[in-house]
Scaffold this motif. Structure first.
Motif, PDB file in Angstrom:
ATOM      1  N   LYS A  51       0.864  -1.178   0.000  1.00  0.00           N
ATOM      2  CA  LYS A  51       0.000   0.000   0.000  1.00  0.00           C
ATOM      3  C   LYS A  51       0.896   1.222   0.000  1.00  0.00           C
ATOM      4  O   LYS A  51       1.171   1.829   1.029  1.00  0.00           O
ATOM      5  N   HIS A  52       1.358   1.552  -1.173  1.00  0.00           N
ATOM      6  CA  HIS A  52       2.283   2.674  -1.294  1.00  0.00           C
ATOM      7  C   HIS A  52       1.651   3.758  -2.158  1.00  0.00           C
ATOM      8  O   HIS A  52       1.210   3.491  -3.267  1.00  0.00           O
ATOM      9  N   THR A  53       1.605   4.959  -1.622  1.00  0.00           N
ATOM     10  CA  THR A  53       1.113   6.100  -2.412  1.00  0.00           C
ATOM     11  C   THR A  53       2.267   7.086  -2.517  1.00  0.00           C
ATOM     12  O   THR A  53       2.762   7.609  -1.499  1.00  0.00           O
TER      13      THR A  53
END
Length: 165
Positions: A51-53
C-alpha cells in the motif's frame, strides 16, 4: 496473491516512483531479492499487499524563492558590516602593536642607561674610597676634600642623567 519478480526500475514504474525509491521501499519492507543473469537485482513482490502512495514531487513556491533571496541579501549586508568592523579592529590592533614596540624600545633604552649609571656610581664610589684613604695619609686634606666634592658632584650629575632618561 500473485507474486511478481521485478527489477527496481520495473517496480518503480508500477508504483509510479523512481528506481532508487523502489530500492529503498524494497529494503524497508524486507522484500526477498536475488540477482538476474545480467547482474541486475530482482525483487519478489506482491503488488496487492503493498500500500504505497507516492508523494508528489516538491515544487518551490515563488514565495520561497523570494524569501530566500531576501535572506541572502540580508546576509550579504551583514557580511559587509562584519568585514568593516574587522577592518576597524585590525587598525586598532596595528596601532596598539606599534605602541607596544615603542614602549619596549624605551624600556630597553632606560634599562641600558640605568645599568650605565650603576656602573658609573660604582666606579665613583671606588674612587671616593681611594681618595679617603689618600686623605688619611696625605698632608693636604684640603685638596682631598675638594676632589671628594668634585666626585660627589659628578656622582649626583650621573644619577640625575639616569633619572631623566
Amino acid at each position: 496473491m500473485s507474486v511478481e519478480i521485478l527489477t527496481y526500475g520495473a517496480l518503480g514504474a508500477r508504483l509510479n516512483i523512481s528506481p532508487m525509491a523502489a530500492r529503498s521501499l524494497a529494503r524497508r519492507l524486507r522484500l526477498p531479492r536475488s540477482l538476474s543473469d545480467d547482474g541486475k537485482a530482482l525483487v519478489s513482490v506482491d503488488l496487492a499487499e503493498i500500500k504505497h502512495t507516492p508523494h508528489p514531487p516538491a515544487r518551490r513556491q515563488a514565495d520561497d524563492v523570494a524569501q530566500w533571496t531576501t535572506m541572502v541579501a540580508a546576509l550579504h549586508v551583514e557580511i559587509a558590516q562584519l568585514e568593516a568592523s574587522a577592518a576597524g579592529h585590525r587598525a586598532d590592533f596595528e596601532h596598539e602593536r606599534e605602541r607596544a614596540d615603542r614602549l619596549m624600545a624605551e624600556l630597553l633604552q632606560a634599562t641600558a642607561e640605568a645599568t650605565a649609571a650603576r656602573e658609573a656610581a660604582a666606579r665613583l664610589e671606588g674612587e671616593v674610597a681611594v681618595l679617603r684613604t689618600r686623605a688619611r695619609t696625605d698632608s693636604s686634606i684640603d685638596k682631598t676634600e675638594r676632589r671628594l666634592g668634585q666626585l660627589a658632584a659628578t656622582l649626583v650629575d650621573a644619577d640625575r642623567k639616569a633619572a631623566r632618561g
